[in-house]
Design a protein around this motif. Structure first.
Motif, mmCIF file in Angstrom:
data_model
loop_
_atom_site.group_PDB
_atom_site.id
_atom_site.type_symbol
_atom_site.label_atom_id
_atom_site.label_comp_id
_atom_site.label_asym_id
_atom_site.label_seq_id
_atom_site.Cartn_x
_atom_site.Cartn_y
_atom_site.Cartn_z
ATOM 1 N N MET A 107 0.783 -0.482 0.000
ATOM 2 C CA MET A 107 0.000 0.000 0.000
ATOM 3 C C MET A 107 0.723 0.445 0.000
ATOM 4 N N TYR A 108 3.141 -0.126 -2.390
ATOM 5 C CA TYR A 108 2.409 0.437 -1.368
ATOM 6 C C TYR A 108 4.567 0.647 -1.890
ATOM 7 N N VAL A 109 4.583 3.362 0.031
ATOM 8 C CA VAL A 109 4.516 3.417 -0.494
ATOM 9 C C VAL A 109 3.724 3.194 -0.490
ATOM 10 N N PRO A 110 3.259 5.374 -1.264
ATOM 11 C CA PRO A 110 2.437 4.262 -1.557
ATOM 12 C C PRO A 110 2.626 3.194 -0.554
ATOM 13 N N ARG A 111 1.506 2.508 -0.304
ATOM 14 C CA ARG A 111 1.564 1.322 0.475
ATOM 15 C C ARG A 111 2.380 0.344 -0.309
ATOM 16 N N PHE A 112 3.517 -0.392 0.289
ATOM 17 C CA PHE A 112 4.363 -1.280 -0.469
ATOM 18 C C PHE A 112 3.985 -2.726 -0.290
ATOM 19 N N SER A 113 3.846 -3.461 -1.431
ATOM 20 C CA SER A 113 3.474 -4.867 -1.402
ATOM 21 C C SER A 113 4.637 -5.734 -0.998
ATOM 22 N N ALA A 114 4.480 -6.519 0.051
ATOM 23 C CA ALA A 114 5.542 -7.421 0.465
ATOM 24 C C ALA A 114 5.826 -8.446 -0.611
ATOM 25 N N VAL A 115 4.762 -8.946 -1.262
ATOM 26 C CA VAL A 115 4.956 -9.950 -2.292
ATOM 27 C C VAL A 115 5.698 -9.367 -3.474
ATOM 28 N N ALA A 116 5.237 -8.224 -3.953
ATOM 29 C CA ALA A 116 5.855 -7.629 -5.129
ATOM 30 C C ALA A 116 7.282 -7.185 -4.851
ATOM 31 N N LEU A 117 7.578 -6.792 -3.631
ATOM 32 C CA LEU A 117 8.933 -6.390 -3.287
ATOM 33 C C LEU A 117 9.921 -7.527 -3.513
ATOM 34 N N THR A 118 9.496 -8.751 -3.263
ATOM 35 C CA THR A 118 10.396 -9.883 -3.399
ATOM 36 C C THR A 118 10.562 -10.298 -4.850
ATOM 37 N N VAL A 119 9.650 -9.870 -5.737
ATOM 38 C CA VAL A 119 9.733 -10.240 -7.134
ATOM 39 C C VAL A 119 10.593 -9.255 -7.912
ATOM 40 N N PHE A 120 10.327 -7.988 -7.730
ATOM 41 C CA PHE A 120 11.153 -6.944 -8.337
ATOM 42 C C PHE A 120 11.535 -5.953 -7.252
ATOM 43 N N SER A 170 9.629 7.520 9.075
ATOM 44 C CA SER A 170 8.323 8.170 9.105
ATOM 45 C C SER A 170 7.212 7.145 9.302
ATOM 46 N N GLU A 171 7.384 5.951 8.715
ATOM 47 C CA GLU A 171 6.392 4.892 8.911
ATOM 48 C C GLU A 171 6.428 4.368 10.346
ATOM 49 N N LEU A 172 7.604 4.285 10.931
ATOM 50 C CA LEU A 172 7.734 3.885 12.333
ATOM 51 C C LEU A 172 7.010 4.889 13.226
ATOM 52 N N GLU A 173 7.159 6.154 12.919
ATOM 53 C CA GLU A 173 6.478 7.191 13.692
ATOM 54 C C GLU A 173 4.960 7.038 13.591
ATOM 55 N N GLN A 174 4.475 6.797 12.398
ATOM 56 C CA GLN A 174 3.035 6.603 12.219
ATOM 57 C C GLN A 174 2.550 5.361 12.968
ATOM 58 N N PHE A 175 3.335 4.302 12.920
ATOM 59 C CA PHE A 175 2.947 3.073 13.605
ATOM 60 C C PHE A 175 2.860 3.290 15.111
ATOM 61 N N MET A 201 -4.764 -7.697 5.678
ATOM 62 C CA MET A 201 -5.100 -8.298 4.384
ATOM 63 C C MET A 201 -4.695 -7.424 3.207
ATOM 64 N N PRO A 202 -4.853 -6.111 3.296
ATOM 65 C CA PRO A 202 -4.459 -5.276 2.162
ATOM 66 C C PRO A 202 -3.012 -4.801 2.232
ATOM 67 N N GLN A 203 -2.279 -5.214 3.282
ATOM 68 C CA GLN A 203 -0.879 -4.815 3.459
ATOM 69 C C GLN A 203 -0.700 -3.304 3.389
ATOM 70 N N PHE A 204 -1.429 -2.607 4.228
ATOM 71 C CA PHE A 204 -1.282 -1.159 4.348
ATOM 72 C C PHE A 204 -0.053 -0.840 5.194
ATOM 73 N N MET A 205 0.738 0.116 4.730
ATOM 74 C CA MET A 205 1.762 0.684 5.579
ATOM 75 C C MET A 205 1.063 1.576 6.612
ATOM 76 N N PRO A 206 1.728 1.875 7.750
ATOM 77 C CA PRO A 206 1.075 2.687 8.786
ATOM 78 C C PRO A 206 0.521 4.012 8.286
ATOM 79 N N SER A 207 1.239 4.696 7.404
ATOM 80 C CA SER A 207 0.737 5.982 6.906
ATOM 81 C C SER A 207 -0.530 5.795 6.074
ATOM 82 N N SER A 208 -0.602 4.703 5.320
ATOM 83 C CA SER A 208 -1.810 4.417 4.545
ATOM 84 C C SER A 208 -2.971 4.087 5.476
ATOM 85 N N TRP A 209 -2.675 3.353 6.538
ATOM 86 C CA TRP A 209 -3.699 3.030 7.533
ATOM 87 C C TRP A 209 -4.276 4.326 8.119
#
Length: 364
Positions: A1-14, A187-192, A216-224
């Motif tokens: 999410m991401y980033v943007p909220r960042f996808s854990a799955v997609a991060l491992t692919v590219f 910044s994400e740690l701060e939001q969390f 389920m949607p893999q939101f980063m804290p800022s997206s949440w």
């Protein structure tokens, strides 16, 4: 999410594509992460209470956000360095070819399609409501949740606070964008921490991806914080167990980024060799820039509904390793999907998984 909220799955692919974040040059001058994996492994499990930099940051964050400094320092102090997380953030080796067919096969498979059909059937009313209220089609929402976590089956096993603290204070220094990426994760740690403090929840129970994405949607804290919604009306937001909140939050995310109801995500495209200027068409990358007229003047060939499109278009290239690339004409809605994860491959996987699930639904 991401980033943007960042996808854990997609991060491992590219490797994760361009993300905006603040500079952390000053912070890196104060503290250098261990340079080698050997040194990182020697620090496995090291609590951040031993880091003067982390403790000073905690005090400053508490003052900036007007929260209890003791709570922030105790909480961050109990977070642990995870060498594996730092290693997983290393970019793919230079020259690694992208391959859409291989990427697609990782997400468009019987397991995800069958799970998607079940998810759609169980949540049909919620998906219809989300489409009605936010204008985002059910198949796009279903595609996102399926690509991200197989509808909640794989939401991550890392403690979010450990992952974010590791990347916020020990981001791999060899990464080409280490300074800005480290600043982003701080910044994400701060939001969390802020989310956990305000909700009064246990920050050590939250599990997620190695990048700190949750639910389920893999939101980063800022997206949440920005886009998650209480779609089931129970007075709280739960993106791990409430499918209603998940569906509503994903739809709200897309609407916030400008999703246009009724607009296709992409059109088929061919080329006129006599007038083709592919370099010019690819120059803006996936940002929709061209009108239909300017798009076709540069040698792109459209047909049918595409010729009536009123918005902007982008030529999207999907490489296939040594084989010929595939191309589509991406619309503004295609670009909106890439705001969830900055990758055209990711966006196409979401679109095609959602379509496959929709086509596999039993006839009503």
């Amino acid at each position: 999410m991401y980033v943007p909220r960042f996808s854990a799955v997609a991060l491992t692919v590219f490797a994760l594509l361009a993300t905006s974040s603040q500079s952390a040059v000053a912070a890196r001058k104060k503290h250098k992460a261990p340079a080698s994996l050997v040194e990182r492994n020697a620090m496995r499990g090291t609590p951040f209470s031993t880091s003067d930099e982390a403790m000073q940051w905690a005090a400053e964050m508490a003052q900036r956000r007007e929260v209890d400094a003791g709570w922030v320092q105790r909480t961050l102090g109990e977070a642990q360095l995870l060498p594996t997380v730092a290693r997983l953030m290393q970019p793919a080796p230079a020259g690694t070819p992208k391959n859409w067919r291989v990427y697609r096969s990782r997400f468009i498979d019987p397991i995800r399609i069958n799970a998607g059909v079940k998810f759609w059937q169980e949540n049909a009313a919620l998906l219809e409501r989300a489409e009605r209220e936010y204008g985002v089609p059910a198949d796009i929402i279903v595609g996102i949740i399926g690509v991200e976590t197989i509808y909640g089956q794989q939401m991550g096993t890392f403690r979010v606070i450990d992952a974010l603290a590791t990347l916020g204070f020990n981001f791999p220094p060899s990464h080409p964008r280490a300074a800005e990426r480290q600043a982003y994760f701080r910044s994400e740690l701060e939001q969390f921490l802020l989310l956990q403090y305000k909700a009064g929840t246990d920050p050590f129970k939250a599990l997620g991806s190695y990048a700190g994405a949750m639910g389920m949607p893999q939101f980063m804290p800022s997206s949440w914080a920005k886009w998650a919604v209480d779609f089931d009306g129970d007075g709280r937001i739960d993106l791990s167990r409430s499918t209603a909140d998940v569906i509503g939050s994903v739809a709200n995310y897309f609407r916030s980024y400008g999703w246009q109801s009724g607009m296709p995500t992409h059109f088929a495209v061919d080329f006129n060799a006599a007038t083709l200027d592919k370099e010019a068409l690819l120059a803006p990358d996936i940002l929709p820039t061209f009108s239909v007229k300017s798009f076709t003047e540069k040698g792109a060939v459209l047909s049918g509904q595409a010729l009536e499109h009123q918005g902007k278009l982008a030529l999207v290239e999907l490489q296939n390793g040594a084989a010929e690339p595939q191309y589509v004409a991406g619309t503004e809605n295609f670009y909106v999907i890439t705001r969830y994860n900055w990758s055209s491959y990711y966006a196409m996987a979401v679109i095609e998984l959602g379509r496959e699930v929709k086509e596999a639904l039993p006839a009503r």
